[in-house]
Design a protein around this motif. Sequence first.
Motif, short mmCIF file in Angstrom:
data_model
loop_
_atom_site.label_atom_id
_atom_site.label_comp_id
_atom_site.label_asym_id
_atom_site.label_seq_id
_atom_site.Cartn_x
_atom_site.Cartn_y
_atom_site.Cartn_z
N GLY A 1 -80.53 42.65 35.96
CA GLY A 1 -81.23 42.98 37.19
C GLY A 1 -80.31 42.86 38.38
N LEU A 2 -79.42 41.88 38.29
CA LEU A 2 -78.51 41.62 39.42
C LEU A 2 -77.24 40.96 38.88
N ILE A 3 -76.11 41.44 39.41
CA ILE A 3 -74.80 40.84 39.10
C ILE A 3 -74.17 40.46 40.43
N TYR A 4 -73.64 39.26 40.51
CA TYR A 4 -72.90 38.93 41.75
C TYR A 4 -71.58 38.27 41.40
N ALA A 5 -70.65 38.36 42.35
CA ALA A 5 -69.32 37.79 42.11
C ALA A 5 -68.62 37.56 43.43
N GLY A 6 -68.09 36.37 43.61
CA GLY A 6 -67.11 36.15 44.67
C GLY A 6 -65.88 36.96 44.27
N ALA A 7 -65.29 37.67 45.23
CA ALA A 7 -64.21 38.60 44.86
C ALA A 7 -62.87 37.92 44.62
N GLN A 8 -62.74 36.67 45.04
CA GLN A 8 -61.39 36.09 45.15
C GLN A 8 -60.73 35.76 43.82
N LYS A 9 -61.47 35.79 42.70
CA LYS A 9 -60.80 35.46 41.44
C LYS A 9 -60.17 36.69 40.80
N ASN A 10 -60.94 37.77 40.77
CA ASN A 10 -60.42 38.91 39.99
C ASN A 10 -60.37 40.22 40.76
N VAL A 11 -60.67 40.18 42.07
CA VAL A 11 -60.75 41.46 42.78
C VAL A 11 -59.90 41.51 44.05
N ALA A 12 -60.08 40.58 44.95
CA ALA A 12 -59.54 40.76 46.30
C ALA A 12 -59.34 39.38 46.93
N PRO A 13 -58.81 39.34 48.15
CA PRO A 13 -58.70 38.02 48.79
C PRO A 13 -60.07 37.40 49.04
N ALA A 14 -60.11 36.11 49.28
CA ALA A 14 -61.36 35.41 49.54
C ALA A 14 -62.06 36.00 50.76
N GLY A 15 -63.39 36.04 50.72
CA GLY A 15 -64.14 36.50 51.87
C GLY A 15 -65.13 37.59 51.56
N LEU A 16 -65.04 38.16 50.37
CA LEU A 16 -65.96 39.23 49.97
C LEU A 16 -66.78 38.78 48.76
#
Length: 356
Positions: free
Chosen positions: A178-193
Amino acid sequence: MLPLSVLEKAQAELLSYGESGMSVMEMSHRSKDYEPILEDAIAALRRLMNIPDNYKVLFLQGGASTQFAAVPLNLMNKHHRADYIVSGNFSKKAYTEAKKYGDVEVAASSAGSLNPFDCVPDTTRESFRENIDYVHICYNNTIYGTKFHYIPDTGDVPLVADMSSCILSEPVDVSKFGLIYAGAQKNVAPAGLTIVIVREDLIGNADPSTPTMLDYKAMADNNSMYNTPPCWCIYMAKLVFDWLESIGGLEEMMYINRRKASILYDYLDSQDYYTSPVVKKNRSMMNVVFVTGDKELDAKFASEAAKAGFKNLKGHRIVGGMRASIYNAMPIEGVEGLVKFMDDFARANPKNADAV
Ligand SMILES: *Cc1c(COP(=O)(O)O)cnc(C)c1O
């Protein structure tokens, strides 16, 4: 870690993005140069994860930890009940936060394992209560180095997953969630997204007390621009999405990640100096935890590894030991180098040194 080519591209565009004459860091989020960056980022993520049309992609702030509150505030409003599977530190935090907002229970937990959280609990549909608004899981347990080996069957009840430490590491069937969420700073982008992927029918039912900034409807209606979004992080995320598409998408990323993880796990299984405390079927592909069984050797390992260029190998403070986080951008050579270092360290530091 971010892919070198992404950092180089960001560097090349740092002072002036395209013909704009300014850095992305300096742009108004409502400018004609910036808006396509956000649009392209969302479109690329949709392609990469094959996100069905009836899901919204939201680019938010506050980290995954803010979603620990946003999820119950937005979703726990029909039965005011939700079930959580507790498989580690972050799912426990999510559960504790959600308890502030309704009748929240632990449906299954691996806290009681002989070696706490060394696995992910098995569940069936009967593990969950009747009349609940959602079931929450943490798909990859960053600190303990475990991962769900299955997608829990929750029937018609929406499944919510914290994918902070595994998003984009392999294909997932978004329609199962139903919903997926992720802090981006581990595998995507710098911290903050913070990335939120949410089925449309779950938007618009937030508790009236929900802060506007946590209300998925306010964010969806304004295409993640209710207020100023984390512009630079979204730009970096877009570069990473472009990089993932250029290497062949998540299928290819999965093969590379499997290879990296198996180099480490095969080594761990081939000797008895180091051990992996994790139940095999739940081994994480992203966070490989191992111990020598001797705290002093563990500490020596982490400090000597850092000197040799292998940074951040100290396990999380709540579990100790070592943890190799081998996120998408970590090259295979990095993992091979680590295994060689581990082998050299084992030879140079025999455990029964006193007896020899
Ligand atoms: C790191 C992490 C978090 C916390 O993320 P923040 O963005 O710092 O709030 C939550 N869940 C998981 C699985 C994580 O790995």
